[in-house]
Design an enzyme around this catalytic site. Structure first.
Site, PDB file in Angstrom:
ATOM      1  N   TYR A  60      -1.870  -1.067  10.734  1.00 38.78           N
ATOM      2  CA  TYR A  60      -2.006  -1.308   9.294  1.00 38.78           C
ATOM      3  C   TYR A  60      -0.821  -0.713   8.519  1.00 38.78           C
ATOM      4  O   TYR A  60      -0.211  -1.399   7.688  1.00 38.78           O
ATOM      5  CB  TYR A  60      -3.327  -0.730   8.773  1.00 38.78           C
ATOM      6  CG  TYR A  60      -3.483  -0.899   7.278  1.00 38.78           C
ATOM      7  CD1 TYR A  60      -3.740  -2.152   6.734  1.00 38.78           C
ATOM      8  CD2 TYR A  60      -3.347   0.183   6.402  1.00 38.78           C
ATOM      9  CE1 TYR A  60      -3.865  -2.327   5.356  1.00 38.78           C
ATOM     10  CE2 TYR A  60      -3.471   0.022   5.036  1.00 38.78           C
ATOM     11  CZ  TYR A  60      -3.732  -1.239   4.504  1.00 38.78           C
ATOM     12  OH  TYR A  60      -3.846  -1.406   3.148  1.00 38.78           O
ATOM     13  N   SER A  97       0.872  -1.173   0.000  1.00 43.99           N
ATOM     14  CA  SER A  97       0.000   0.000   0.000  1.00 43.99           C
ATOM     15  C   SER A  97       0.907   1.220   0.000  1.00 43.99           C
ATOM     16  O   SER A  97       2.068   1.138   0.421  1.00 43.99           O
ATOM     17  CB  SER A  97      -0.871   0.014   1.261  1.00 43.99           C
ATOM     18  OG  SER A  97      -1.491   1.279   1.429  1.00 43.99           O
TER      19      SER A  97
HETATM   20  N1  LIG Z   1      -8.874  -0.675  -0.654  1.00 36.61           N
HETATM   21  C1  LIG Z   1      -7.839   0.114  -0.464  1.00 36.61           C
HETATM   22  O1  LIG Z   1      -7.992   1.355  -0.357  1.00 36.61           O
HETATM   23  C2  LIG Z   1      -6.449  -0.451  -0.444  1.00 36.61           C
HETATM   24  C3  LIG Z   1      -5.369   0.426  -0.597  1.00 36.61           C
HETATM   25  C4  LIG Z   1      -4.077  -0.072  -0.565  1.00 36.61           C
HETATM   26  C5  LIG Z   1      -3.860  -1.425  -0.368  1.00 36.61           C
HETATM   27  N2  LIG Z   1      -4.928  -2.263  -0.214  1.00 36.61           N
HETATM   28  C6  LIG Z   1      -4.632  -3.682   0.030  1.00 36.61           C
HETATM   29  O2  LIG Z   1      -5.200  -4.451  -1.011  1.00 36.61           O
HETATM   30  C7  LIG Z   1      -5.536  -5.752  -0.522  1.00 36.61           C
HETATM   31  C8  LIG Z   1      -6.962  -6.072  -0.910  1.00 36.61           C
HETATM   32  O3  LIG Z   1      -7.807  -5.100  -0.319  1.00 36.61           O
HETATM   33  P1  LIG Z   1      -9.272  -4.784  -0.868  1.00 36.61           P
HETATM   34  O4  LIG Z   1      -9.363  -3.308  -0.994  1.00 36.61           O
HETATM   35  O5  LIG Z   1      -9.608  -5.623  -2.035  1.00 36.61           O
HETATM   36  O6  LIG Z   1     -10.125  -5.204   0.424  1.00 36.61           O
HETATM   37  P2  LIG Z   1     -11.496  -6.018   0.568  1.00 36.61           P
HETATM   38  O7  LIG Z   1     -12.456  -5.660  -0.501  1.00 36.61           O
HETATM   39  O8  LIG Z   1     -11.914  -5.797   1.991  1.00 36.61           O
HETATM   40  O9  LIG Z   1     -11.054  -7.526   0.383  1.00 36.61           O
HETATM   41  C9  LIG Z   1     -10.210  -8.141   1.323  1.00 36.61           C
HETATM   42  C10 LIG Z   1     -10.016  -9.595   0.978  1.00 36.61           C
HETATM   43  O10 LIG Z   1      -9.151 -10.174   1.969  1.00 36.61           O
HETATM   44  C11 LIG Z   1      -9.762 -11.340   2.493  1.00 36.61           C
HETATM   45  N3  LIG Z   1      -9.438 -11.562   3.884  1.00 36.61           N
HETATM   46  C12 LIG Z   1      -9.476 -10.665   4.898  1.00 36.61           C
HETATM   47  N4  LIG Z   1      -9.229 -11.290   6.075  1.00 36.61           N
HETATM   48  C13 LIG Z   1      -9.020 -12.610   5.773  1.00 36.61           C
HETATM   49  C14 LIG Z   1      -8.752 -13.769   6.552  1.00 36.61           C
HETATM   50  N5  LIG Z   1      -8.663 -13.711   7.887  1.00 36.61           N
HETATM   51  N6  LIG Z   1      -8.607 -14.950   5.920  1.00 36.61           N
HETATM   52  C15 LIG Z   1      -8.726 -15.033   4.563  1.00 36.61           C
HETATM   53  N7  LIG Z   1      -8.991 -13.972   3.784  1.00 36.61           N
HETATM   54  C16 LIG Z   1      -9.146 -12.774   4.378  1.00 36.61           C
HETATM   55  C17 LIG Z   1     -11.264 -11.078   2.346  1.00 36.61           C
HETATM   56  O11 LIG Z   1     -11.949 -12.339   2.281  1.00 36.61           O
HETATM   57  P3  LIG Z   1     -12.971 -12.934   3.389  1.00 36.61           P
HETATM   58  O12 LIG Z   1     -13.518 -11.777   4.167  1.00 36.61           O
HETATM   59  O13 LIG Z   1     -13.998 -13.661   2.576  1.00 36.61           O
HETATM   60  O14 LIG Z   1     -12.129 -13.854   4.199  1.00 36.61           O
HETATM   61  C18 LIG Z   1     -11.314 -10.357   1.002  1.00 36.61           C
HETATM   62  O15 LIG Z   1     -11.338 -11.298  -0.040  1.00 36.61           O
HETATM   63  C19 LIG Z   1      -5.282  -5.711   0.993  1.00 36.61           C
HETATM   64  O16 LIG Z   1      -4.034  -6.284   1.279  1.00 36.61           O
HETATM   65  C20 LIG Z   1      -5.261  -4.216   1.301  1.00 36.61           C
HETATM   66  O17 LIG Z   1      -4.495  -3.919   2.435  1.00 36.61           O
HETATM   67  C21 LIG Z   1      -6.201  -1.811  -0.248  1.00 36.61           C
END
Ligand SMILES: NC(=O)c1ccc[n+]([C@@H]2O[C@H](COP(=O)([O-])OP(=O)(O)OC[C@H]3O[C@@H](n4cnc5c(N)ncnc54)[C@H](OP(=O)(O)O)[C@@H]3O)[C@@H](O)[C@H]2O)c1
Length: 259
Positions: free
Chosen positions: A152, A139
């Site tokens: 985080y 990130s």
């Molecule tokens: N959205 C942003 O603004 C942003 C910015 C920078 C980086 N990121 C990074 O991008 C990545 C994806 O984020 P996103 O925005 O797509 O978030 P999201 O829509 O909340 O999706 C998160 C994913 O992670 C899985 N997950 C969370 N906890 C888990 C656990 N205990 N076991 C297995 N799976 C788990 C969730 O699946 P289940 O809940 O079904 O388990 C879901 O598929 C993350 O690493 C996040 O830190 C996001």
């Protein structure tokens, strides 16, 4: 020859779902990991219907210390090896670290750091054998300290540092490592983190499918890092212009204003 797959964690939502779509549309068979099996099954059906190889669905909670064992067992049972590993699963929690639940915050470390490290080291032999690659979701938060989301931001600093170091170690063995460092991406992330209303800056948003496309291109081109979005690309350079103490105060002032 053993069949090769792309293992994608956090495939049930957001960027992970889009990464699964991008890898599948480029001819990769995918193995999908997350807790919500209904979402994974629906995605697997969608990818199969578009003519791709049937995905392997692995329901798994990455907070559990035996998650790596369970994923490895599922892949062995399916008779496949990992060619590309996408460590995408992750979450954050908004608020003062001393006020948020301690166990929940330790789970950020379990998912964002521990599981990511476990899967990377566990499948390194297979990645080397298959001359594949690793795509880690960092990130832009990994470049700076984050009062208001302290655990985080620190977890993403680990992802960035670990990914870059591993890139250097694995390059001579023919394995590419790319870290993706998005700014804000509209997904379930914000609700899960408990963002205050109005906290987001829509101007900086990059859609999950665009992040996934750029990430895939970056990995295949063997880029060290992918920073999706014009402004986000500037952030690491801008950060070098200011003293760390100024950045700390500025981020703290911005993130804690909505509490
Ligand atoms: N959205 C942003 O603004 C942003 C910015 C920078 C980086 N990121 C990074 O991008 C990545 C994806 O984020 P996103 O925005 O797509 O978030 P999201 O829509 O909340 O999706 C998160 C994913 O992670 C899985 N997950 C969370 N906890 C888990 C656990 N205990 N076991 C297995 N799976 C788990 C969730 O699946 P289940 O809940 O079904 O388990 C879901 O598929 C993350 O690493 C996040 O830190 C996001």
């Amino acid at each position: 020859m053993t069949e090769r797959v792309t293992l994608i964690t956090g495939a049930s939502a957001g960027i992970g779902t889009e990464l699964a779509r991008v890898f599948a549309s480029n001819g990769h068979r995918v193995a999908l990991v997350a807790r919500r099996v209904d979402r994974l099954t629906a995605l697997a059906d969608e990818l199969t219907a578009t003519g791709g190889a049937a995905p392997i669905v692995i329901p798994c909670d990455l907070q559990q210390t035996d998650a790596g064992d369970r994923i490895a067992e599922a892949l062995t049972a399916a008779g496949v090896e990992v060619e590309y590993l996408v460590n995408n699963a992750g979450f954050g929690l908004f608020g003062l670290a001393i006020e948020r639940d301690r166990a929940e915050q330790l789970n950020i470390i379990n998912v964002n750091i521990r599981a990511m490290t476990d899967l990377t080291l566990r499948f390194a032999d297979q990645l080397i054998r298959n001359r594949g690659g690793i795509l880690n979701l960092g990130s832009i938060a990994g470049f700076l300290p984050g009062p208001g989301m302290a655990v985080y931001y620190a977890s993403k600093a680990y992802v960035l540092s670990f990914s870059e170091a591993l890139r250097c170690e694995l390059a001579p063995k023919g394995v590419r490592v790319t870290v993706v460092c998005p700014g804000p991406v509209p997904s379930e992330f914000q609700d899960r983190a408990g963002f205050a209303p109005g906290f987001d800056s829509a101007i900086l948003n990059v859609a999950p499918d665009e992040v996934a496309r750029q990430a895939y291109r970056g990995l295949m081109a063997n880029k060290r890092a992918v920073l999706p979005g014009a402004f986000i690309k500037l952030v690491p350079f801008l950060l070098r212009l200011f003293p760390r103490s100024f950045i700390l105060t500025a981020v703290g002032g911005f993130q804690l204003r909505k509490r």
